[in-house]
Design an enzyme around this catalytic site. Structure first.
Site, PDB file in Angstrom:
ATOM      1  N   TYR A   9       0.815  -1.219   0.000  1.00 21.28           N
ATOM      2  CA  TYR A   9       0.000   0.000   0.000  1.00 21.28           C
ATOM      3  C   TYR A   9       0.848   1.269   0.000  1.00 21.28           C
ATOM      4  O   TYR A   9       0.416   2.307   0.483  1.00 21.28           O
ATOM      5  CB  TYR A   9      -0.948   0.031   1.219  1.00 21.28           C
ATOM      6  CG  TYR A   9      -1.768  -1.232   1.390  1.00 21.28           C
ATOM      7  CD1 TYR A   9      -2.643  -1.649   0.394  1.00 21.28           C
ATOM      8  CD2 TYR A   9      -1.664  -2.005   2.545  1.00 21.28           C
ATOM      9  CE1 TYR A   9      -3.399  -2.802   0.547  1.00 21.28           C
ATOM     10  CE2 TYR A   9      -2.417  -3.161   2.695  1.00 21.28           C
ATOM     11  CZ  TYR A   9      -3.280  -3.548   1.690  1.00 21.28           C
ATOM     12  OH  TYR A   9      -4.028  -4.677   1.843  1.00 21.28           O
ATOM     13  N   TYR A 137     -14.569  -5.204   3.040  1.00 20.41           N
ATOM     14  CA  TYR A 137     -13.195  -5.589   2.699  1.00 20.41           C
ATOM     15  C   TYR A 137     -13.035  -7.064   3.065  1.00 20.41           C
ATOM     16  O   TYR A 137     -13.230  -7.447   4.214  1.00 20.41           O
ATOM     17  CB  TYR A 137     -12.149  -4.752   3.460  1.00 20.41           C
ATOM     18  CG  TYR A 137     -10.756  -5.257   3.168  1.00 20.41           C
ATOM     19  CD1 TYR A 137     -10.102  -4.882   1.991  1.00 20.41           C
ATOM     20  CD2 TYR A 137     -10.114  -6.163   4.011  1.00 20.41           C
ATOM     21  CE1 TYR A 137      -8.847  -5.384   1.676  1.00 20.41           C
ATOM     22  CE2 TYR A 137      -8.866  -6.670   3.708  1.00 20.41           C
ATOM     23  CZ  TYR A 137      -8.237  -6.274   2.540  1.00 20.41           C
ATOM     24  OH  TYR A 137      -6.992  -6.779   2.230  1.00 20.41           O
ATOM     25  N   ASP A 240     -17.399 -13.260   7.590  1.00 20.55           N
ATOM     26  CA  ASP A 240     -15.955 -13.047   7.562  1.00 20.55           C
ATOM     27  C   ASP A 240     -15.579 -12.449   8.909  1.00 20.55           C
ATOM     28  O   ASP A 240     -15.670 -11.241   9.124  1.00 20.55           O
ATOM     29  CB  ASP A 240     -15.616 -12.092   6.408  1.00 20.55           C
ATOM     30  CG  ASP A 240     -14.141 -11.735   6.367  1.00 20.55           C
ATOM     31  OD1 ASP A 240     -13.399 -12.117   7.299  1.00 20.55           O
ATOM     32  OD2 ASP A 240     -13.730 -11.061   5.400  1.00 20.55           O
ATOM     33  N   LYS A 269      -6.647 -13.510  11.326  1.00 18.44           N
ATOM     34  CA  LYS A 269      -5.865 -12.574  12.160  1.00 18.44           C
ATOM     35  C   LYS A 269      -5.576 -13.014  13.613  1.00 18.44           C
ATOM     36  O   LYS A 269      -4.461 -13.385  13.917  1.00 18.44           O
ATOM     37  CB  LYS A 269      -6.511 -11.197  12.131  1.00 18.44           C
ATOM     38  CG  LYS A 269      -6.449 -10.589  10.730  1.00 18.44           C
ATOM     39  CD  LYS A 269      -6.764  -9.116  10.732  1.00 18.44           C
ATOM     40  CE  LYS A 269      -6.386  -8.455   9.427  1.00 18.44           C
ATOM     41  NZ  LYS A 269      -7.448  -8.364   8.415  1.00 18.44           N
TER      42      LYS A 269
END
Ligand SMILES: *Cc1c(COP(=O)(O)O)cnc(C)c1O
Length: 421
Positions: A9, A137, A240, A269
């Protein structure tokens, strides 16, 4: 010395040199300059126990001495079996089957493929598109990019390269909204389903907290309503929970706030406490059992090399044990209280002309500004005060490690509001 590392990014022309991290302990990491930074983001939301947690480090060491890796194709091992059992125990009732992979994006790819194949096996091959939400996302691989917000998301450049799916508006009712206040959001969702259900395999969502898309929060009633709509239209519901899983919203899983069991749930995560990359896609019997059959199409053709890696499974087991034995949900409630009093209840922030909204949920808080320019320089300002903050666009947020002390939590909130005071 020039670096050969290509950073994520980053604008290569304007990026400043990346500080070099040499170690870390608790909620802090240390730079080669000797500088210590308190990590307000727990390294993209995964280092929930902080750095160098002695039990997690010991678990990896011990497992490394026994078995670092073995393929999961046709073989199994104790850490993979035990972790699957634990994940089934702690996730909502009915999610009884665990498919491992190596990252959140791949975990979502697995869910999407499973959903499409499920409908194929049910004799509905036309259900091959997905329904996602604006502001979503779900990761950076091609399949995931195609279900991220197509306008504001990071992937609009690739529109021509990606499959086309359907999108419903992002929910607007806040976390504490009553059911009636969610009706407009659910009606918008229903409209898309009514029009396109015959080609929709699954509805995907980040339950309660759309994270990277701007920390948009909504009510558990929205999840319940979405569950009902999915049942009505024969659409699978995929949660998600890559970001929300393992306590981030104040309960172990966001689904727990709503008492909803999705047909599939994706975890990553926090799964390993951030110590190794890994993911799990959980499925109900309904989904799993559809794959029991005699045709070649009944096999699920997916298998990342590192799925079920023993080191990752072992450290995930230790992470869960620490989470439960050290009462993390109570710690999260403590952090939550500080975030509320220091940020959400702060009158100066609320009245500041650059501030659009301040909101929080569990161990997550965000100051949403009107313009990304309002946050130019905030990371340097934080670093001067020994805090690592990295805003996303217009959103200045914290997702601290759960071992962050109340005093350190206040240091973070002081730096965040200090930017505006
Ligand atoms: C981070 C994230 C992903 C992608 O996970 P990776 O491990 O970076 O591939 C997917 N979904 C959500 C909600 C995320 O926050």
């Amino acid at each position: 010395m020039t670096s050969h590392v290509w950073h994520p990014y980053a604008h290569l022309k304007t990026q400043s040199p990346a500080p070099k991290v040499v170690g870390g302990e608790g909620p802090n990491f240390t730079l080669d300059t000797g500088e210590q930074l308190l990590d307000a983001t727990c390294s993209w939301w995964c280092m929930i126990h902080g750095y160098a947690h002695p039990r997690l480090v010991a678990a990896i060491r011990e497992q490394a001495g026994k078995l670092c890796h073995v393929m999961l194709g046709g073989l199994t091992h104790e850490p993979a079996d035990r972790l699957a059992r634990e994940l089934v125990r702690i996730t909502p009732d009915g999610l009884n089957h665990v498919f491992y992979s190596d990252s959140g994006s791949v975990g979502m790819e697995v869910a999407m493929k499973m959903a499409v194949q499920y409908h194929q096996l049910q004799g509905k091959p036309g259900k091959h598109r997905l329904l996602s939400l604006m502001k979503a996302y779900h990761g950076d691989t091609a399949g995931c990019m195609a279900v991220c917000d197509p306008e504001e998301g990071m992937h609009s450049l690739f529109a021509g390269y990606l499959p086309r799916h359907h999108f419903a508006p992002a929910p607007t009712a806040p976390f504490d909204a009553p059911r009636e206040a969610c009706e407009a959001d659910l009606t918008a969702l229903r409209r898309v389903l009514e029009r396109h259900h015959h080609e929709i395999a699954a509805l995907l969502m980040e339950p309660l907290l759309q994270a990277a898309g701007g920390l948009n929060m909504t009510s558990p009633h929205y999840l319940r309503g979405a569950r009902e709509l999915c049942d009505e239209f024969d659409v699978l519901l995929v949660f998600d929970e890559v970001a929300t899983g393992f306590g981030r919203t104040g309960r172990l899983f966001a689904s727990d706030h709503a008492g909803v069991t999705p047909d599939m749930m994706v975890l990553s995560k926090g799964l390993t406490g951030g110590y190794l990359g890994h993911a799990a896609t959980l499925a109900t019997d309904r989904v799993h059992d559809a794959f029991i059959g005699d045709t070649p199409h009944h096999a699920f053709m997916h298998g990342p090399t590192f799925m079920g890696n023993p080191l990752a499974c072992r450290v995930a087991l230790e992470s869960l044990a620490v989470f439960e034995e050290e009462h993390y949900l109570a710690r999260i409630a403590g952090l939550s209280e500080i975030l509320r009093t220091e940020l959400v209840d702060d009158a100066v922030l609320a009245a500041h002309p650059a501030v659009e909204d301040v909101r929080m949920l569990g161990a997550t808080a965000v100051i949403e500004t009107r313009d990304a320019k309002d946050l130019a320089g905030v990371a340097d300002h934080a670093r001067e005060q020994g805090v690592w903050l990295r805003p996303i666009g217009r959103w200045l947020y914290t997702m601290p490690a759960y071992i962050t002390s109340p005093a350190d939590m206040r240091r973070i909130t002081d730096v965040m509001k200090g930017w505006f005071h």
